[in-house]
Write a protein that holds these residues in place. Structure first.
Motif, PDB file in Angstrom:
ATOM      1  N   PRO A 180       2.834  34.106 -26.752  1.00  0.00           N
ATOM      2  CA  PRO A 180       3.559  33.164 -27.614  1.00  0.00           C
ATOM      3  C   PRO A 180       4.343  33.864 -28.719  1.00  0.00           C
ATOM      4  O   PRO A 180       3.795  34.668 -29.466  1.00  0.00           O
ATOM      5  CB  PRO A 180       2.436  32.300 -28.208  1.00  0.00           C
ATOM      6  CG  PRO A 180       1.330  32.384 -27.214  1.00  0.00           C
ATOM      7  CD  PRO A 180       1.400  33.777 -26.664  1.00  0.00           C
ATOM      8  N   GLY A 181       5.637  33.599 -28.794  1.00  0.00           N
ATOM      9  CA  GLY A 181       6.477  34.171 -29.837  1.00  0.00           C
ATOM     10  C   GLY A 181       7.174  35.450 -29.468  1.00  0.00           C
ATOM     11  O   GLY A 181       8.055  35.914 -30.204  1.00  0.00           O
ATOM     12  N   GLU A 182       6.832  36.037 -28.299  1.00  0.00           N
ATOM     13  CA  GLU A 182       7.500  37.271 -27.874  1.00  0.00           C
ATOM     14  C   GLU A 182       8.919  36.931 -27.420  1.00  0.00           C
ATOM     15  O   GLU A 182       9.154  35.887 -26.810  1.00  0.00           O
ATOM     16  CB  GLU A 182       6.699  37.910 -26.732  1.00  0.00           C
ATOM     17  CG  GLU A 182       7.094  39.341 -26.420  1.00  0.00           C
ATOM     18  CD  GLU A 182       8.302  39.442 -25.517  1.00  0.00           C
ATOM     19  OE1 GLU A 182       9.024  40.454 -25.593  1.00  0.00           O
ATOM     20  OE2 GLU A 182       8.540  38.499 -24.728  1.00  0.00           O
ATOM     21  N   LEU A 325       0.995  33.574 -18.862  1.00  0.00           N
ATOM     22  CA  LEU A 325       2.327  32.971 -18.828  1.00  0.00           C
ATOM     23  C   LEU A 325       2.248  31.459 -19.030  1.00  0.00           C
ATOM     24  O   LEU A 325       3.096  30.873 -19.714  1.00  0.00           O
ATOM     25  CB  LEU A 325       3.009  33.283 -17.497  1.00  0.00           C
ATOM     26  CG  LEU A 325       3.638  34.671 -17.355  1.00  0.00           C
ATOM     27  CD1 LEU A 325       4.160  34.881 -15.943  1.00  0.00           C
ATOM     28  CD2 LEU A 325       4.770  34.875 -18.370  1.00  0.00           C
ATOM     29  N   GLU A 326       1.239  30.831 -18.447  1.00  0.00           N
ATOM     30  CA  GLU A 326       1.085  29.388 -18.631  1.00  0.00           C
ATOM     31  C   GLU A 326       0.897  29.051 -20.104  1.00  0.00           C
ATOM     32  O   GLU A 326       1.510  28.111 -20.628  1.00  0.00           O
ATOM     33  CB  GLU A 326      -0.100  28.879 -17.807  1.00  0.00           C
ATOM     34  CG  GLU A 326       0.173  28.837 -16.315  1.00  0.00           C
ATOM     35  CD  GLU A 326      -1.053  28.498 -15.492  1.00  0.00           C
ATOM     36  OE1 GLU A 326      -0.899  28.201 -14.294  1.00  0.00           O
ATOM     37  OE2 GLU A 326      -2.186  28.543 -16.050  1.00  0.00           O
ATOM     38  N   GLU A 327       0.067  29.836 -20.791  1.00  0.00           N
ATOM     39  CA  GLU A 327      -0.180  29.584 -22.202  1.00  0.00           C
ATOM     40  C   GLU A 327       1.074  29.861 -23.031  1.00  0.00           C
ATOM     41  O   GLU A 327       1.410  29.103 -23.954  1.00  0.00           O
ATOM     42  CB  GLU A 327      -1.345  30.443 -22.688  1.00  0.00           C
ATOM     43  CG  GLU A 327      -1.810  30.124 -24.098  1.00  0.00           C
ATOM     44  CD  GLU A 327      -3.120  30.800 -24.436  1.00  0.00           C
ATOM     45  OE1 GLU A 327      -4.169  30.399 -23.900  1.00  0.00           O
ATOM     46  OE2 GLU A 327      -3.101  31.767 -25.244  1.00  0.00           O
ATOM     47  N   ALA A 328       1.759  30.971 -22.711  1.00  0.00           N
ATOM     48  CA  ALA A 328       2.960  31.339 -23.457  1.00  0.00           C
ATOM     49  C   ALA A 328       4.068  30.309 -23.258  1.00  0.00           C
ATOM     50  O   ALA A 328       4.732  29.879 -24.217  1.00  0.00           O
ATOM     51  CB  ALA A 328       3.443  32.723 -23.035  1.00  0.00           C
ATOM     52  N   ILE A 329       4.286  29.887 -22.010  1.00  0.00           N
ATOM     53  CA  ILE A 329       5.356  28.921 -21.726  1.00  0.00           C
ATOM     54  C   ILE A 329       5.060  27.580 -22.393  1.00  0.00           C
ATOM     55  O   ILE A 329       5.970  26.919 -22.917  1.00  0.00           O
ATOM     56  CB  ILE A 329       5.556  28.780 -20.205  1.00  0.00           C
ATOM     57  CG1 ILE A 329       6.243  30.057 -19.667  1.00  0.00           C
ATOM     58  CG2 ILE A 329       6.377  27.536 -19.856  1.00  0.00           C
ATOM     59  CD1 ILE A 329       6.319  30.138 -18.150  1.00  0.00           C
ATOM     60  N   ALA A 330       3.796  27.184 -22.408  1.00  0.00           N
ATOM     61  CA  ALA A 330       3.424  25.950 -23.110  1.00  0.00           C
ATOM     62  C   ALA A 330       3.764  26.068 -24.596  1.00  0.00           C
ATOM     63  O   ALA A 330       4.255  25.107 -25.211  1.00  0.00           O
ATOM     64  CB  ALA A 330       1.940  25.667 -22.914  1.00  0.00           C
ATOM     65  N   TRP A 331       3.530  27.257 -25.169  1.00  0.00           N
ATOM     66  CA  TRP A 331       3.858  27.475 -26.583  1.00  0.00           C
ATOM     67  C   TRP A 331       5.366  27.398 -26.800  1.00  0.00           C
ATOM     68  O   TRP A 331       5.832  26.761 -27.761  1.00  0.00           O
ATOM     69  CB  TRP A 331       3.332  28.821 -27.043  1.00  0.00           C
ATOM     70  CG  TRP A 331       3.552  29.087 -28.508  1.00  0.00           C
ATOM     71  CD1 TRP A 331       2.693  28.831 -29.531  1.00  0.00           C
ATOM     72  CD2 TRP A 331       4.738  29.648 -29.109  1.00  0.00           C
ATOM     73  NE1 TRP A 331       3.260  29.187 -30.733  1.00  0.00           N
ATOM     74  CE2 TRP A 331       4.508  29.690 -30.515  1.00  0.00           C
ATOM     75  CE3 TRP A 331       5.943  30.112 -28.621  1.00  0.00           C
ATOM     76  CZ2 TRP A 331       5.461  30.189 -31.406  1.00  0.00           C
ATOM     77  CZ3 TRP A 331       6.902  30.588 -29.503  1.00  0.00           C
ATOM     78  CH2 TRP A 331       6.647  30.637 -30.877  1.00  0.00           C
ATOM     79  N   TYR A 332       6.141  28.056 -25.917  1.00  0.00           N
ATOM     80  CA  TYR A 332       7.605  28.029 -26.057  1.00  0.00           C
ATOM     81  C   TYR A 332       8.132  26.600 -26.021  1.00  0.00           C
ATOM     82  O   TYR A 332       9.047  26.231 -26.772  1.00  0.00           O
ATOM     83  CB  TYR A 332       8.266  28.853 -24.954  1.00  0.00           C
ATOM     84  CG  TYR A 332       8.068  30.355 -25.083  1.00  0.00           C
ATOM     85  CD1 TYR A 332       8.393  31.036 -26.245  1.00  0.00           C
ATOM     86  CD2 TYR A 332       7.550  31.093 -24.013  1.00  0.00           C
ATOM     87  CE1 TYR A 332       8.216  32.407 -26.347  1.00  0.00           C
ATOM     88  CE2 TYR A 332       7.360  32.465 -24.115  1.00  0.00           C
ATOM     89  CZ  TYR A 332       7.692  33.111 -25.283  1.00  0.00           C
ATOM     90  OH  TYR A 332       7.509  34.464 -25.390  1.00  0.00           O
ATOM     91  N   LYS A 333       7.551  25.785 -25.144  1.00  0.00           N
ATOM     92  CA  LYS A 333       7.986  24.388 -25.058  1.00  0.00           C
ATOM     93  C   LYS A 333       7.629  23.618 -26.322  1.00  0.00           C
ATOM     94  O   LYS A 333       8.457  22.880 -26.875  1.00  0.00           O
ATOM     95  CB  LYS A 333       7.351  23.725 -23.837  1.00  0.00           C
ATOM     96  CG  LYS A 333       7.918  24.195 -22.506  1.00  0.00           C
ATOM     97  CD  LYS A 333       7.248  23.491 -21.334  1.00  0.00           C
ATOM     98  CE  LYS A 333       7.875  23.910 -20.011  1.00  0.00           C
ATOM     99  NZ  LYS A 333       7.227  23.247 -18.854  1.00  0.00           N
ATOM    100  N   GLN A 334       6.384  23.803 -26.787  1.00  0.00           N
ATOM    101  CA  GLN A 334       5.943  23.080 -27.980  1.00  0.00           C
ATOM    102  C   GLN A 334       6.734  23.495 -29.203  1.00  0.00           C
ATOM    103  O   GLN A 334       7.023  22.678 -30.081  1.00  0.00           O
ATOM    104  CB  GLN A 334       4.455  23.327 -28.195  1.00  0.00           C
ATOM    105  CG  GLN A 334       3.853  22.507 -29.335  1.00  0.00           C
ATOM    106  CD  GLN A 334       2.351  22.706 -29.458  1.00  0.00           C
ATOM    107  OE1 GLN A 334       1.764  23.510 -28.740  1.00  0.00           O
ATOM    108  NE2 GLN A 334       1.732  21.973 -30.358  1.00  0.00           N
TER     109      GLN A 334
END
Length: 338
Positions: A180-182, A325-334
């Motif tokens: 998240p945030g990268e 990736l699932e966690e990171a992409i969820a963060w990018y969306k939120q």
């Protein structure tokens, strides 16, 4: 609180923020090394204490650390995570990644602020290209022959830390760090989300990853295990992917049915990197694509041997690439990035 103090430099950055979170979770008194001009948006926890270290002025740095010791005592651990990954002037890599590391180490020693252990966050790039014929994993005993200015500056910082005798050290060399945030891997996620995926070179890259939270855990395992001193490690999750597998995994997680996947010849990529570098110098700003980045994109073998990390630290990643990736992409969306 566990009664121990830790300094984390580069705390406002992507990796730094997660190192701070892990330190707080473990009960440390956390001192975040942050420049006055840096954003503290990700450092909102009221338990965090801040310090702005003048790396460029060694005498002032010594004075500041002496005052710190008189008031607070020395840190038990120091994680030197601050560094530069992009710059329009390659000399800045050596000034910030190498000289500032030396300035900090020597100031800690002179000011009687020596930690029990010093951890340098380096990079797999400090080794240079791996064997691109057999794709043998890069090993710790292999010669370090970085072919980028960034990698050379990291290698030089490592060499200084390994030669100093002031205090024990650990050097970590993570492979591709995401989460998240990268921002760099996010560009590929964003591209796939738009329906396009461009991979570099006709021969697929073999790439490896480490989720940022697993990297933070590895750092504290290295600090807290007393028997681990004056050692250096590669940090990865142990799995290997091709660049195409990585892109298609992103596509699956995003739920995109139609994505145009194309391989771009290295010659075209080099031309684009040269143009972007020229433009960056013209406007005086760092750009993602440049000739240093081209050498990273050109490298086909990013596989590294993490058996020493597993053996010495009993390190087991909690995140597979897909879960991360699932966690990171969820963060990018939120966060509204996607």
């Amino acid at each position: 609180m566990n009664g121990k103090k830790i300094l984390i430099t580069g705390a406002s950055g992507f990796i730094g923020g997660f190192l701070v979170e892990e330190a707080l979770r473990r009960g440390y008194e956390v001192w975040a090394g942050v420049r006055a001009s840096s954003s503290r948006a990700r450092l909102s926890d009221k338990r965090i204490r801040f310090i702005d270290l003048p790396y460029a002025r060694p005498d002032a740095l010594v004075v500041q650390l002496k005052e710190f010791v008189r008031e607070h005592g020395a840190w038990n651990y120091v994680i030197h995570n601050a560094g530069l990954t992009k710059t329009p002037d390659k000399r800045n890599f050596f000034r910030i990644n190498t000289e500032y590391t030396r300035n900090l180490v020597e100031a800690l020693a002179i000011a009687n602020c020596a930690p029990e252990k010093f951890l340098l966050m380096s990079s797999l790039s400090s080794y240079g290209p791996g064997d691109e014929r057999t794709f043998r994993p890069i090993r710790l005993e292999d010669p370090q022959r970085p072919n980028t200015a960034y990698g050379q500056s990291k290698r030089d910082a490592e060499n200084y830390v390994r030669e100093q005798l002031y205090f024990p050290y650990v050097i970590l060399r993570p492979t591709g760090v995401y989460g998240p945030g990268e921002k760099d891997y996010f560009l590929e996620i964003q591209s796939v989300n738009s329906g396009f995926d461009f991979t570099v070179g006709l021969t697929p890259q073999r790439i490896t990853f480490i989720y940022v939270k697993d990297l933070a855990r590895a750092a504290f395992l290295a600090l807290e295990k007393e028997s681990v001193q004056n050692r250096h490690y590669f940090v990865a999750d142990g799995d290997v992917y091709t660049d195409e597998e990585f892109a298609r995994m992103i596509q699956e997680i995003l739920g995109k049915k139609h994505v145009w996947h194309a391989r771009v010849p290295l010659g075209l990529v080099y031309a684009a990197c040269c143009c972007c570098e020229w433009l960056g110098k013209l406007i005086g700003k760092s750009v993602t694509l440049n000739r240093d980045k081209y050498l990273i994109l050109k490298q086909r073998n990013w596989i590294c041997d993490i058996e020493p990390l597993r053996k010495d630290l009993e390190f087991k990643p909690e995140y597979t690439l897909r879960r991360g990736l699932e966690e990171a992409i969820a963060w990018y969306k939120q966060a509204g990035w996607l």
